[in-house]
Design an enzyme around this catalytic site. Structure first.
Site, PDB file in Angstrom:
ATOM      1  N   CYS A 249     -21.768  -9.284  42.310  1.00 50.10           N
ATOM      2  CA  CYS A 249     -21.399  -8.376  43.403  1.00 50.10           C
ATOM      3  C   CYS A 249     -22.397  -8.549  44.549  1.00 50.10           C
ATOM      4  CB  CYS A 249     -21.403  -6.933  42.902  1.00 50.10           C
ATOM      5  SG  CYS A 249     -21.084  -5.769  44.238  1.00 50.10           S
TER       6      CYS A 249
ATOM      7  N   HIS B 266      -2.319  -0.559  50.961  1.00 50.15           N
ATOM      8  CA  HIS B 266      -2.483  -0.870  49.537  1.00 50.15           C
ATOM      9  C   HIS B 266      -3.627  -1.860  49.290  1.00 50.15           C
ATOM     10  CE1 HIS B 266       1.914   0.451  48.462  1.00 50.15           C
ATOM     11  NE2 HIS B 266       1.106   1.460  48.690  1.00 50.15           N
TER      12      HIS B 266
ATOM     13  N   ALA C 187      14.388 -11.613  56.687  1.00 46.63           N
ATOM     14  CA  ALA C 187      13.456 -11.173  57.728  1.00 46.63           C
ATOM     15  C   ALA C 187      13.323 -12.195  58.846  1.00 46.63           C
ATOM     16  CB  ALA C 187      12.088 -10.896  57.103  1.00 46.63           C
TER      17      ALA C 187
ATOM     18  N   LEU D 281      16.762  -7.130  53.558  1.00 42.14           N
ATOM     19  CA  LEU D 281      17.797  -8.010  53.027  1.00 42.14           C
ATOM     20  C   LEU D 281      19.031  -7.204  52.620  1.00 42.14           C
ATOM     21  CD1 LEU D 281      18.079 -11.024  52.464  1.00 42.14           C
ATOM     22  CD2 LEU D 281      17.124 -10.626  50.190  1.00 42.14           C
ATOM     23  N   GLU D 282      18.802  -6.003  52.126  1.00 44.42           N
ATOM     24  CA  GLU D 282      19.899  -5.146  51.665  1.00 44.42           C
ATOM     25  C   GLU D 282      19.456  -3.701  51.820  1.00 44.42           C
ATOM     26  OE1 GLU D 282      20.011  -6.634  47.701  1.00 44.42           O
ATOM     27  OE2 GLU D 282      18.208  -5.535  47.124  1.00 44.42           O
TER      28      GLU D 282
ATOM     29  N   TYR E  41      -4.579 -11.099  39.889  1.00 41.86           N
ATOM     30  CA  TYR E  41      -4.924 -11.136  41.309  1.00 41.86           C
ATOM     31  C   TYR E  41      -5.544 -12.481  41.711  1.00 41.86           C
ATOM     32  CZ  TYR E  41      -3.404  -6.396  41.446  1.00 41.86           C
ATOM     33  OH  TYR E  41      -2.601  -5.279  41.366  1.00 41.86           O
TER      34      TYR E  41
ATOM     35  N   THR F 176      11.047  -3.574  52.647  1.00 42.05           N
ATOM     36  CA  THR F 176      10.482  -2.724  51.590  1.00 42.05           C
ATOM     37  C   THR F 176      11.601  -1.982  50.868  1.00 42.05           C
ATOM     38  OG1 THR F 176       8.899  -0.957  51.085  1.00 42.05           O
ATOM     39  CG2 THR F 176       9.901  -0.901  53.289  1.00 42.05           C
TER      40      THR F 176
ATOM     41  N   ARG G 265      -2.590 -14.560  42.588  1.00 40.21           N
ATOM     42  CA  ARG G 265      -2.046 -14.148  43.901  1.00 40.21           C
ATOM     43  C   ARG G 265      -2.946 -14.653  45.038  1.00 40.21           C
ATOM     44  NH1 ARG G 265       0.651 -12.405  40.378  1.00 40.21           N
ATOM     45  NH2 ARG G 265       1.766 -14.241  41.056  1.00 40.21           N
TER      46      ARG G 265
HETATM   47  P1  OAD Z   1       9.627  -4.621  46.629  1.00 40.89           P
HETATM   48  O1  OAD Z   1       9.548  -5.866  45.813  1.00 40.89           O
HETATM   49  O2  OAD Z   1       9.780  -3.336  45.916  1.00 40.89           O
HETATM   50  O3  OAD Z   1      10.833  -4.730  47.665  1.00 40.89           O
HETATM   51  C1  OAD Z   1      11.019  -5.863  48.464  1.00 40.89           C
HETATM   52  C2  OAD Z   1      12.150  -5.591  49.426  1.00 40.89           C
HETATM   53  O4  OAD Z   1      12.250  -6.704  50.299  1.00 40.89           O
HETATM   54  C3  OAD Z   1      13.517  -5.386  48.775  1.00 40.89           C
HETATM   55  O5  OAD Z   1      14.176  -4.280  49.374  1.00 40.89           O
HETATM   56  C4  OAD Z   1      14.260  -6.694  49.077  1.00 40.89           C
HETATM   57  O6  OAD Z   1      15.645  -6.496  49.256  1.00 40.89           O
HETATM   58  C5  OAD Z   1      13.599  -7.082  50.397  1.00 40.89           C
HETATM   59  N1  OAD Z   1      13.618  -8.529  50.659  1.00 40.89           N
HETATM   60  C6  OAD Z   1      13.514  -9.551  49.776  1.00 40.89           C
HETATM   61  N2  OAD Z   1      13.549 -10.722  50.399  1.00 40.89           N
HETATM   62  C7  OAD Z   1      13.671 -10.461  51.733  1.00 40.89           C
HETATM   63  C8  OAD Z   1      13.760 -11.253  52.913  1.00 40.89           C
HETATM   64  N3  OAD Z   1      13.739 -12.581  52.875  1.00 40.89           N
HETATM   65  N4  OAD Z   1      13.878 -10.612  54.097  1.00 40.89           N
HETATM   66  C9  OAD Z   1      13.912  -9.267  54.162  1.00 40.89           C
HETATM   67  N5  OAD Z   1      13.840  -8.459  53.097  1.00 40.89           N
HETATM   68  C10 OAD Z   1      13.700  -9.050  51.895  1.00 40.89           C
HETATM   69  O7  OAD Z   1       8.348  -4.618  47.578  1.00 40.89           O
HETATM   70  P2  OAD Z   1       7.666  -3.391  48.365  1.00 40.89           P
HETATM   71  O8  OAD Z   1       8.693  -2.432  48.841  1.00 40.89           O
HETATM   72  O9  OAD Z   1       6.742  -3.976  49.347  1.00 40.89           O
HETATM   73  O10 OAD Z   1       2.265  -1.799  45.389  1.00 40.89           O
HETATM   74  O11 OAD Z   1       6.834  -2.721  47.183  1.00 40.89           O
HETATM   75  C11 OAD Z   1       6.061  -1.620  47.473  1.00 40.89           C
HETATM   76  C12 OAD Z   1       4.848  -1.611  46.589  1.00 40.89           C
HETATM   77  O12 OAD Z   1       5.252  -1.715  45.221  1.00 40.89           O
HETATM   78  C13 OAD Z   1       3.936  -2.803  46.755  1.00 40.89           C
HETATM   79  O13 OAD Z   1       3.025  -2.664  47.827  1.00 40.89           O
HETATM   80  C14 OAD Z   1       3.209  -2.864  45.459  1.00 40.89           C
HETATM   81  C15 OAD Z   1       4.406  -2.671  44.555  1.00 40.89           C
HETATM   82  O14 OAD Z   1       4.199  -2.199  43.295  1.00 40.89           O
HETATM   83  C16 OAD Z   1       1.151  -1.935  44.665  1.00 40.89           C
HETATM   84  O15 OAD Z   1       0.886  -2.928  44.022  1.00 40.89           O
HETATM   85  C17 OAD Z   1       0.265  -0.734  44.703  1.00 40.89           C
END
Ligand code: OAD
Length: 234
Positions: free
Chosen positions: A140, A113, A224, A207-208, A59, A181, A62
């Site tokens: 802390c 999250h 996006a 994206l897909e 983290y 997502t 990040r």
């Molecule tokens: P993911 O990495 O699972 O998915 C990212 C999505 O964004 C995918 O469907 C890609 O196709 C899409 N994508 C990538 N580049 C893009 C672009 N330029 N424009 C539009 N779409 C694009 O990420 P999340 O769905 O956010 O949780 O993941 C959900 C959770 O899983 C996160 O919050 C995190 C992770 O583990 C925790 O850490 C608790």
């Protein structure tokens, strides 16, 4: 293309895809964050107990990237601009722990999250701003103990934040839009189905096709910065 301004109550859910073109890696794409790390190693309460320095380092990296390398892109900005001039009810829920929606001008973003730029006291659960690296020596600000602190991040196995409020907003919205997502992490992956059951229109901007693409009435695919900007153009 349907027009969001034709609806009276909108819920937007964003994921890592909206921040990808800001230079922040998604989790599951090629070269994504989970390719270099196993979730169990860095994103669970057990990992934090067993190897706190590895989790903190993940983290810290990040947090540094967010502050030193990332800036909101036109998708974040289009969303914020729409929110500012829209007169209906607007709820922005994000799974992202970055603050790019806020930097773009969005208000009341619900970080289900957690947030990278916040820390949490392990004794009291008090939450406070945190911009530096965090480690076992960090003091802390709440309990004044060293190391009694964690990133304000919801890890796997923990309950996402604001769920009651989020469900209420989804059940009364007439348009739900999911952006960037993958639709594999619940409960967020179930929001479109919940909205559809409540007879809202559902739209996927990604994206897909996501894992839950069949829960959407409309879908527009592309980066996006293109599809979100076009969709929210007013
Ligand atoms: P993911 O990495 O699972 O998915 C990212 C999505 O964004 C995918 O469907 C890609 O196709 C899409 N994508 C990538 N580049 C893009 C672009 N330029 N424009 C539009 N779409 C694009 O990420 P999340 O769905 O956010 O949780 O993941 C959900 C959770 O899983 C996160 O919050 C995190 C992770 O583990 C925790 O850490 C608790």
């Amino acid at each position: 293309m349907i027009r969001p301004s034709d609806f009276s109550s909108i819920v937007v859910l964003t994921g890592a895809g909206i921040s990808a073109e800001s230079g922040l890696k998604t989790f599951r794409d090629n070269d994504g964050l989970w390719e270099g790390h196993r979730v169990e190693e860095v994103a669970t309460p057990e990992a934090f107990i067993n190897n706190p320095s590895l989790v903190q380092q993940f983290y810290n990296t990040r947090r540094q990237q967010l502050q030193n390398e990332a800036a909101p892109n036109t998708a974040h900005k289009a969303l914020a601009h729409f929110q500012q001039q829209y007169s209906g009810s607007f709820t922005l829920i994000t799974q992202n722990v970055d603050n790019l929606h806020e930097q773009a001008g969005s208000q009341n973003t619900q970080h289900m999250h957690g947030e990278l730029l916040k820390g949490r006291c392990l004794s009291t659960d008090e939450i406070f701003p945190w911009y530096e690296d965090m480690n076992e020596q960090s003091l802390c600000p709440c309990c004044k103990s060293r190391g009694n602190i964690r990133p304000h991040i919801v890890w796997f196995g923990e309950m996402p934040l604001y769920m009651k409020d989020i469900e209420e907003q989804i059940l009364k919205c007439d348009l739900l839009i999911a952006i960037g997502t993958s639709g594999v992490v619940y409960p967020a992956a179930g929001f479109a189905q919940l909205a559809q059951a409540a007879e809202a229109c559902t739209v996927e901007l990604n994206l897909e096709a996501s894992a839950v693409h069949s829960d959407f009435n409309h879908a527009y695919y592309g980066p996006a910065t293109k599809v979100v900007t076009e969709f929210f153009r007013t």
